[in-house]
Design an enzyme around this catalytic site. Sequence first.
Site, short mmCIF file in Angstrom:
data_model
loop_
_atom_site.label_atom_id
_atom_site.label_comp_id
_atom_site.label_asym_id
_atom_site.label_seq_id
_atom_site.Cartn_x
_atom_site.Cartn_y
_atom_site.Cartn_z
N ASP A 1 -8.87 -2.55 -6.49
CA ASP A 1 -8.57 -3.40 -5.28
C ASP A 1 -9.50 -3.02 -4.26
OD1 ASP A 1 -7.53 -1.51 -4.09
OD2 ASP A 1 -5.68 -2.38 -3.73
N SER B 1 0.77 -1.17 0.10
CA SER B 1 0.04 -0.10 0.20
C SER B 1 0.91 1.41 -0.16
CB SER B 1 -0.93 -0.10 1.14
OG SER B 1 -1.87 1.13 1.15
N MET B 2 0.72 2.22 0.87
CA MET B 2 1.43 3.41 1.18
C MET B 2 2.92 3.16 1.25
SD MET B 2 1.09 6.74 3.50
CE MET B 2 2.11 6.37 4.91
N HIS C 1 -7.72 -5.03 -1.03
CA HIS C 1 -6.51 -4.45 -0.91
C HIS C 1 -5.48 -4.99 0.28
CE1 HIS C 1 -3.93 -1.01 -0.73
NE2 HIS C 1 -3.89 -0.67 0.44
#
Length: 401
Positions: free
Chosen positions: A347, A185-186, A379
């Site tokens: 996602d 993710s991030m 996700h």
Amino acid sequence: MIRAGVLLILCLSVCKFCDAEKRLSPVIIVPGLGGSRLEAKLNRTDSVHFLCRKTTTDYFSIWFSFEFLVPFVKQCWMDNIKLTYDNETRTTNNHPGVDIRVEGFGDPKYVEWLDSEQKLVGVFNTMAESLVELGYVRNESLRGAPYDFRKGPSESGRYFENLKSLVEFTYEINGDRKVTLLAHSMGAPMSAIFLRRQQQSWKDKYIRGLISLNGVFAGSVKALKTYVVGDDLNEFFIPESFLKTLQISSSSLPLLMPYSGLWKDRILVETPSKNYSMDNIEEFFTDIGYATGWEMWKDQLPHLTLEPPGVEVHCLYGTGIPTITQLLYNQPSHFPNKPAFKYGAGDGTVNLESLDSCSRWTKQQKQKVYVQGFPGMDHNQILSDSRVLKYVSDVLSNYLQ
């Protein structure tokens, strides 16, 4: 003689397996938003409620903590963890008397589980177990690089320095074997930003590759939704409207907004009187009554780039989950707190355009870039999906040095 022969074969097999273990590329896990433990220590002179403690003798877990689910106590939690923005220094700060630090840098258990009991809130736990079965050893060939996910890259200079030192140290204690960054993710754009800051000669020496899991490389429309109603991080027990206060105070949220280089003039927010795209995003922040968001976005703007990282990349992402592509307001009175949503591919959190933006690197860098979509995977599921676990294991096995 037969028994001796069998023993000899077994010994050779075990030695061969051990040799393979020794040659595995060390892995450093870079978690996503909310994927790191944070600790706080208090020495406050005031509080938002008489039930709130003002001082503590030691650090205590503030993320992850279930305090935000307890009436009254959740006000104390929010007042301790939220940030305030200083327009002159262009930085965010804790409330006076609140010291927050990242727990367990280098130790993978702090990105495997968010709760200290390591039973309730797992993040990279399944992935880590898969790697241990492959031959990885925690705190030797398997490391963790948690960070203060409230802070954007403009405030993460020390983290990037620590990550560089961790890469070099992990490389050395593993027999000078190149390191693989495994990011979610991030954590993926944070890893890419980190890599862009390094000399190519350094990357050639220390980095084997970057494995991205649902990387938010070009932002997400869902970030705009967070500014108006908050986000529950895909956890059913987290009240999104309450978390909004923390989320919009974080300088990391602009990092997750749609990148102008990809989204350009596409309409992201539609109202009866005005539409908003990245071309007039300042007006969006002004009209929702949060001009500070525009200031924090400008601070992160130099980092909101799709330049290649200069290392081999495996870009894995989920597809086929309805994902917010537009905020819709049918009545003026609904703006900004009551949006409806238009959905598209992604996602469930990150739009497909952003997830797949890494594919452009195939023509922008000499290092190989592999892109793989996994249908029906959301996700967070990517961290435990058997298809992804196998892919990651296969890649790392092929990285034998």
